[in-house]
Design a protein around this motif. Structure first.
Motif, mmCIF file in Angstrom:
data_model
loop_
_atom_site.group_PDB
_atom_site.id
_atom_site.type_symbol
_atom_site.label_atom_id
_atom_site.label_comp_id
_atom_site.label_asym_id
_atom_site.label_seq_id
_atom_site.Cartn_x
_atom_site.Cartn_y
_atom_site.Cartn_z
ATOM 1 N N LEU A 69 -25.231 19.816 4.501
ATOM 2 C CA LEU A 69 -25.916 20.304 3.302
ATOM 3 C C LEU A 69 -26.499 19.149 2.488
ATOM 4 O O LEU A 69 -27.642 19.212 2.014
ATOM 5 N N GLY A 70 -25.717 18.089 2.358
ATOM 6 C CA GLY A 70 -26.185 16.925 1.619
ATOM 7 C C GLY A 70 -27.372 16.258 2.291
ATOM 8 O O GLY A 70 -28.305 15.802 1.619
ATOM 9 N N SER A 71 -27.359 16.212 3.618
ATOM 10 C CA SER A 71 -28.465 15.619 4.368
ATOM 11 C C SER A 71 -29.749 16.403 4.160
ATOM 12 O O SER A 71 -30.832 15.823 4.012
ATOM 13 N N LYS A 76 -35.076 16.514 1.514
ATOM 14 C CA LYS A 76 -36.028 17.180 0.615
ATOM 15 C C LYS A 76 -36.414 16.255 -0.528
ATOM 16 O O LYS A 76 -37.594 16.164 -0.909
ATOM 17 N N TRP A 77 -35.438 15.533 -1.065
ATOM 18 C CA TRP A 77 -35.717 14.618 -2.178
ATOM 19 C C TRP A 77 -36.645 13.480 -1.760
ATOM 20 O O TRP A 77 -37.511 13.079 -2.528
ATOM 21 N N THR A 78 -36.456 12.945 -0.554
ATOM 22 C CA THR A 78 -37.268 11.795 -0.145
ATOM 23 C C THR A 78 -38.730 12.159 0.106
ATOM 24 O O THR A 78 -39.571 11.272 0.238
ATOM 25 N N LEU A 96 -23.692 9.373 1.944
ATOM 26 C CA LEU A 96 -23.164 10.380 2.859
ATOM 27 C C LEU A 96 -22.789 9.760 4.207
ATOM 28 O O LEU A 96 -21.718 10.045 4.758
ATOM 29 N N GLU A 97 -23.667 8.914 4.732
ATOM 30 C CA GLU A 97 -23.390 8.270 6.020
ATOM 31 C C GLU A 97 -22.169 7.358 5.925
ATOM 32 O O GLU A 97 -21.338 7.315 6.838
ATOM 33 N N ALA A 98 -22.064 6.615 4.833
ATOM 34 C CA ALA A 98 -20.925 5.713 4.669
ATOM 35 C C ALA A 98 -19.614 6.489 4.635
ATOM 36 O O ALA A 98 -18.609 6.064 5.223
ATOM 37 N N VAL A 99 -19.616 7.634 3.976
ATOM 38 C CA VAL A 99 -18.390 8.449 3.884
ATOM 39 C C VAL A 99 -18.044 9.058 5.231
ATOM 40 O O VAL A 99 -16.887 9.017 5.665
ATOM 41 N N ILE A 100 -19.031 9.617 5.932
ATOM 42 C CA ILE A 100 -18.761 10.288 7.208
ATOM 43 C C ILE A 100 -18.339 9.282 8.287
ATOM 44 O O ILE A 100 -17.581 9.608 9.194
ATOM 45 N N PHE A 101 -18.816 8.041 8.165
ATOM 46 C CA PHE A 101 -18.464 6.998 9.138
ATOM 47 C C PHE A 101 -17.098 6.385 8.872
ATOM 48 O O PHE A 101 -16.545 5.711 9.743
ATOM 49 N N LEU A 102 -16.571 6.579 7.678
ATOM 50 C CA LEU A 102 -15.356 5.876 7.256
ATOM 51 C C LEU A 102 -14.189 6.017 8.233
ATOM 52 O O LEU A 102 -13.623 4.998 8.663
#
Length: 229
Positions: A69-71, A76-78, A96-102
């Motif tokens: 959802l965040g992606s 859309k924002w970019t 988001l990527e940093a959190v999911i990769f953690l």
């Protein structure tokens, strides 16, 4: 600020060169920001919290859902007409990527050959990305057919990931190899899309798409290397 509606392919050579330079500069900065943020998270988030992200299948599914959802929102924002909103979208996606990769990076460091496996995955990802970029730019091949492959493959992969999370089985090496191929196809398609879809002022949105494909490639290369240790 008034935005151009002319596509990159219809722009002058100077405008094209400027668009490509800004796009890849933003990709590089996004990667550096991701690495810096990941470093901060690894050394500031308690280990118990990191492990808890993946120890419960339902919580991991919830995190994946929030990431999706965040992606969608970040993408859309970019593509907004406001530069501030565009950069907010890119920054949000990096977080988001940093959190999911953690948890993946934590386990790669703790349970494999330390930082070495991360270096190997980063080098392999960079080399493959460079090769695919050169292929997309300098060959005369049309990669637009990959769109359907990516969409169908993405939905199939998402379904398998959800089923695996619910029933608790490992998708294994072949799935990771398949995802490397899918991520490579995405890089080819997104690179060719640069001139056919975006206007010269949409380099932030273009950089997000390339960054997302690179991160997908890095994720599964890292998984493959970690599984061999």
């Amino acid at each position: 600020m008034e935005f151009q509606s002319t596509l990159v392919s219809q722009s002058s050579e100077i405008e094209k060169a400027e668009f490509y330079k800004k796009t890849y500069l933003h990709v590089g900065l996004a990667i550096l920001a991701f690495a810096g943020l990941e470093y901060l998270l690894l050394f500031n988030i308690p280990e118990d919290y990191i492990i808890a992200m993946v120890s419960n299948r339902i919580s991991w599914l919830f995190i994946l859902g929030l990431f999706w959802l965040g992606s969608t929102l970040a993408n859309k924002w970019t593509l907004s007409q406001s530069k501030n909103v565009q950069y907010l979208g890119l920054l949000f996606y990096i977080v988001l990527e940093a959190v999911i990769f953690l948890p993946l990076i934590y386990m790669a460091i703790v349970y494999t050959n330390g930082i070495e496996v991360l270096k190997q995955a980063a080098i392999m990802t960079g080399m493959l990305f460079a090769g695919l970029t050169a292929l997309a730019f300098f060959s005369n091949r049309d990669f637009s057919f990959l769109k359907n492959v990516i969409v169908i493959g993405g939905f199939l992969a998402l379904g398998l990931i959800v089923v695996a999370a619910i029933f608790g089985f490992n998708l294994g090496l072949w799935f990771s190899l398949g995802m490397v191929i899918l991520a490579s196809a995405s890089i080819l398609y997104e690179t060719q899309k640069l001139k056919d879809v975006y206007t010269p002022n949409q380099y932030v949105g273009a950089s997000l798409q390339l960054f997302a494909s690179i991160m997908l490639l890095f994720w599964y290369i890292l998984r493959i290397l970690s599984s061999r240790k």
